[in-house]
Design an enzyme around this catalytic site. Structure first.
Site, PDB file in Angstrom:
ATOM      1  N   ARG A 172      82.955  39.342 114.030  1.00 23.12           N
ATOM      2  CA  ARG A 172      81.521  39.355 113.705  1.00 23.12           C
ATOM      3  C   ARG A 172      81.341  39.145 112.201  1.00 23.12           C
ATOM      4  O   ARG A 172      82.278  39.284 111.418  1.00 23.12           O
ATOM      5  CB  ARG A 172      80.915  40.733 114.032  1.00 23.12           C
ATOM      6  CG  ARG A 172      80.905  41.073 115.470  1.00 23.12           C
ATOM      7  CD  ARG A 172      80.169  42.388 115.731  1.00 23.12           C
ATOM      8  NE  ARG A 172      80.974  43.562 115.437  1.00 23.12           N
ATOM      9  CZ  ARG A 172      80.628  44.509 114.563  1.00 23.12           C
ATOM     10  NH1 ARG A 172      79.504  44.404 113.879  1.00 23.12           N
ATOM     11  NH2 ARG A 172      81.406  45.549 114.349  1.00 23.12           N
TER      12      ARG A 172
ATOM     13  N   VAL B  58      93.164  48.384 113.679  1.00 14.67           N
ATOM     14  CA  VAL B  58      94.099  48.216 112.549  1.00 14.67           C
ATOM     15  C   VAL B  58      94.179  49.443 111.645  1.00 14.67           C
ATOM     16  O   VAL B  58      94.985  49.466 110.712  1.00 14.67           O
ATOM     17  CB  VAL B  58      93.771  46.944 111.722  1.00 14.67           C
ATOM     18  CG1 VAL B  58      94.058  45.696 112.518  1.00 14.67           C
ATOM     19  CG2 VAL B  58      92.348  46.954 111.192  1.00 14.67           C
TER      20      VAL B  58
ATOM     21  N   ASN C 120      90.171  41.929 106.528  1.00 10.93           N
ATOM     22  CA  ASN C 120      88.707  41.938 106.435  1.00 10.93           C
ATOM     23  C   ASN C 120      88.055  43.116 107.149  1.00 10.93           C
ATOM     24  O   ASN C 120      86.925  43.487 106.822  1.00 10.93           O
ATOM     25  CB  ASN C 120      88.155  40.626 107.004  1.00 10.93           C
ATOM     26  CG  ASN C 120      86.651  40.610 107.022  1.00 10.93           C
ATOM     27  OD1 ASN C 120      86.019  40.588 105.969  1.00 10.93           O
ATOM     28  ND2 ASN C 120      86.056  40.646 108.217  1.00 10.93           N
TER      29      ASN C 120
ATOM     30  N   SER D 128      84.692  44.902  97.872  1.00 16.27           N
ATOM     31  CA  SER D 128      83.227  45.005  97.849  1.00 16.27           C
ATOM     32  C   SER D 128      82.791  45.269  96.414  1.00 16.27           C
ATOM     33  O   SER D 128      83.598  45.752  95.590  1.00 16.27           O
ATOM     34  CB  SER D 128      82.796  46.187  98.732  1.00 16.27           C
ATOM     35  OG  SER D 128      81.455  46.541  98.474  1.00 16.27           O
TER      36      SER D 128
ATOM     37  N   TYR E   7      83.694  54.908 100.864  1.00 16.91           N
ATOM     38  CA  TYR E   7      83.716  53.439 100.890  1.00 16.91           C
ATOM     39  C   TYR E   7      84.162  52.894  99.524  1.00 16.91           C
ATOM     40  O   TYR E   7      85.033  52.019  99.451  1.00 16.91           O
ATOM     41  CB  TYR E   7      82.315  52.929 101.254  1.00 16.91           C
ATOM     42  CG  TYR E   7      82.215  51.444 101.474  1.00 16.91           C
ATOM     43  CD1 TYR E   7      82.635  50.862 102.666  1.00 16.91           C
ATOM     44  CD2 TYR E   7      81.669  50.608 100.495  1.00 16.91           C
ATOM     45  CE1 TYR E   7      82.517  49.486 102.881  1.00 16.91           C
ATOM     46  CE2 TYR E   7      81.546  49.243 100.697  1.00 16.91           C
ATOM     47  CZ  TYR E   7      81.978  48.688 101.895  1.00 16.91           C
ATOM     48  OH  TYR E   7      81.864  47.332 102.100  1.00 16.91           O
TER      49      TYR E   7
HETATM   50  P1  NAP Z   1      80.568  43.869 110.407  1.00  7.95           P
HETATM   51  O1  NAP Z   1      79.626  42.771 110.744  1.00  7.95           O
HETATM   52  O2  NAP Z   1      80.207  45.271 110.742  1.00  7.95           O
HETATM   53  O3  NAP Z   1      82.019  43.491 111.011  1.00  7.95           O
HETATM   54  C1  NAP Z   1      83.082  44.395 110.822  1.00  7.95           C
HETATM   55  C2  NAP Z   1      84.320  43.804 111.435  1.00  7.95           C
HETATM   56  O4  NAP Z   1      85.407  44.722 111.230  1.00  7.95           O
HETATM   57  C3  NAP Z   1      84.193  43.590 112.933  1.00  7.95           C
HETATM   58  O5  NAP Z   1      84.906  42.423 113.270  1.00  7.95           O
HETATM   59  C4  NAP Z   1      84.878  44.826 113.506  1.00  7.95           C
HETATM   60  O6  NAP Z   1      85.441  44.641 114.785  1.00  7.95           O
HETATM   61  C5  NAP Z   1      85.996  44.983 112.501  1.00  7.95           C
HETATM   62  N1  NAP Z   1      86.602  46.310 112.525  1.00  7.95           N
HETATM   63  C6  NAP Z   1      86.057  47.488 112.133  1.00  7.95           C
HETATM   64  N2  NAP Z   1      86.942  48.476 112.307  1.00  7.95           N
HETATM   65  C7  NAP Z   1      88.072  47.917 112.824  1.00  7.95           C
HETATM   66  C8  NAP Z   1      89.334  48.423 113.206  1.00  7.95           C
HETATM   67  N3  NAP Z   1      89.654  49.730 113.087  1.00  7.95           N
HETATM   68  N4  NAP Z   1      90.252  47.559 113.706  1.00  7.95           N
HETATM   69  C9  NAP Z   1      89.968  46.229 113.823  1.00  7.95           C
HETATM   70  N5  NAP Z   1      88.790  45.695 113.460  1.00  7.95           N
HETATM   71  C10 NAP Z   1      87.851  46.535 112.977  1.00  7.95           C
HETATM   72  O7  NAP Z   1      80.847  43.903 108.831  1.00  7.95           O
HETATM   73  P2  NAP Z   1      80.798  42.763 107.712  1.00  7.95           P
HETATM   74  O8  NAP Z   1      79.574  42.980 106.932  1.00  7.95           O
HETATM   75  O9  NAP Z   1      81.102  41.433 108.268  1.00  7.95           O
HETATM   76  O10 NAP Z   1      82.019  43.278 106.807  1.00  7.95           O
HETATM   77  C11 NAP Z   1      83.279  42.650 106.773  1.00  7.95           C
HETATM   78  C12 NAP Z   1      84.005  43.141 105.536  1.00  7.95           C
HETATM   79  O11 NAP Z   1      83.224  42.827 104.375  1.00  7.95           O
HETATM   80  C13 NAP Z   1      84.211  44.660 105.508  1.00  7.95           C
HETATM   81  O12 NAP Z   1      85.467  44.963 104.954  1.00  7.95           O
HETATM   82  C14 NAP Z   1      83.091  45.142 104.582  1.00  7.95           C
HETATM   83  O13 NAP Z   1      83.407  46.361 103.962  1.00  7.95           O
HETATM   84  C15 NAP Z   1      83.036  43.987 103.601  1.00  7.95           C
HETATM   85  N6  NAP Z   1      81.780  43.903 102.865  1.00  7.95           N
HETATM   86  C16 NAP Z   1      80.598  43.663 103.526  1.00  7.95           C
HETATM   87  C17 NAP Z   1      79.422  43.598 102.788  1.00  7.95           C
HETATM   88  C18 NAP Z   1      78.086  43.322 103.419  1.00  7.95           C
HETATM   89  O14 NAP Z   1      77.039  43.449 102.715  1.00  7.95           O
HETATM   90  N7  NAP Z   1      78.002  42.955 104.680  1.00  7.95           N
HETATM   91  C19 NAP Z   1      79.458  43.770 101.392  1.00  7.95           C
HETATM   92  C20 NAP Z   1      80.671  43.998 100.774  1.00  7.95           C
HETATM   93  C21 NAP Z   1      81.838  44.061 101.520  1.00  7.95           C
HETATM   94  P3  NAP Z   1      84.547  44.923 116.112  1.00  7.95           P
HETATM   95  O15 NAP Z   1      83.598  43.759 116.220  1.00  7.95           O
HETATM   96  O16 NAP Z   1      85.525  44.956 117.208  1.00  7.95           O
HETATM   97  O17 NAP Z   1      83.838  46.201 115.886  1.00  7.95           O
END
Ligand code: NAP
Length: 251
Positions: free
Chosen positions: A12, A64, A91, A147, A160
């Site tokens: 996602r 993971v 990621n 982040s 976080y």
């Molecule tokens: P997201 O839409 O909530 O997606 C999170 C992803 O991580 C999903 O694919 C989820 O898998 C997976 N995941 C979570 N826990 C897991 C585990 N224990 N084992 C395997 N997979 C796991 O989040 P996102 O916004 O795309 O974030 C992706 C990365 O970017 C993260 O590291 C986040 O901290 C970082 N980030 C995001 C933002 C932002 O504003 N969105 C900003 C800075 C950094 P499932 O689909 O199976 O749940």
């Protein structure tokens, strides 16, 4: 010969955009997810990658945050695509939004185990499959999603921020350790990006968030997939933290 990339949390949001970009770049892509509800999402991404880019894919369910699940994930990748792994995109990530008095131990342990320990596990398990074939002319690459929370403090996000700063330390140390072995290690530190992580935030709150960003808008997942593409194609870049954030950390 085809190259292999593994991405954790590829089902996602940012991970989906990165998975698709890896396929577009010609990698065979191993897409990891954790939640049962994300199986269909991951299968659809894999199908699209195969159809649009003609490369192979593998979808692997693994939590993971657990070392054994990471072992299974790497084993599945090696069984399908062979001993050599070329790219690892760490990621997977979760967040709490809780003050440090009320937060439960289980909540902050989950954040540290998912966001930081998984990056330690995966780099530990994948690097042997990189150094077995990497060289200056055949570089392998690790990209870690940190982040802006790893660069600055964020209220109610102590766990976080700790995890995301830890990723930066891990990135720099591994970059140095493996610089002479043909493996580059970099991190991306996204600012606010429109994904499920911002789900539950209403339009007024989104507008208020956007107003805190000097460029005035929330970023798109393509901004992060683009940064990943740059890193993967930049042979002299290692140990760097690339932060697409609309100017957020300049303030
Ligand atoms: P997201 O839409 O909530 O997606 C999170 C992803 O991580 C999903 O694919 C989820 O898998 C997976 N995941 C979570 N826990 C897991 C585990 N224990 N084992 C395997 N997979 C796991 O989040 P996102 O916004 O795309 O974030 C992706 C990365 O970017 C993260 O590291 C986040 O901290 C970082 N980030 C995001 C933002 C932002 O504003 N969105 C900003 C800075 C950094 P499932 O689909 O199976 O749940």
């Amino acid at each position: 010969m085809s190259k292999t990339a593994i991405i954790t949390g590829g089902s996602r949001g940012i991970g989906e955009a990165m998975s698709l970009k890896l396929g577009e770049m010609g990698y065979n892509v191993v897409i990891n997810y954790r939640s049962e509800s994300s199986k269909v999402l991951s299968d659809n991404i894999a199908e699209k990658i195969q159809k649009d880019y003609g490369v192979e894919t593998l979808v692997v369910k693994a939590d993971v945050s657990k070392y054994e699940d990471c072992e299974n994930l790497v084993k599945a990748a090696v069984d399908k695509f062979g001993e050599n792994i070329d790219v690892l995109i760490n990621n997977a990530g979760i967040t709490n939004n809780c003050n440090w008095i009320d937060i439960k131990r289980e909540q902050y342990e989950a954040v540290i185990n998912t966001n930081l320990m998984s990056f330690l596990h995966m780099t530990h398990l994948v690097l042997p499959h990189m150094v077995n074939h990497s060289s200056k002319d055949n570089q392998c690459c690790i990209v870690n999603t940190s982040s802006v929370g790893g660069l600055t403090g964020v209220i109610n996000q102590a766990d976080y921020c700790a995890s995301k700063s830890g990723i930066i330390g891990l990135t720099r140390a591994l970059a140095l350790e493996f610089a002479g072995k043909g493996v580059r290690v970099n991190a991306i530190a996204p600012g606010m990006i429109m994904t499920d992580m911002l789900r539950g935030v209403n339009q007024d709150e989104l507008n208020a968030l956007a107003a805190t960003i000097p460029q005035g808008f929330i970023g798109d997942v393509s901004d992060i997939a683009g940064a990943m593409e740059y890193i993967l194609t930049a042979p002299y870049v290692t140990g760097q933290i690339i932060s697409p954030n609309g100017g957020f950390v300049l303030q």
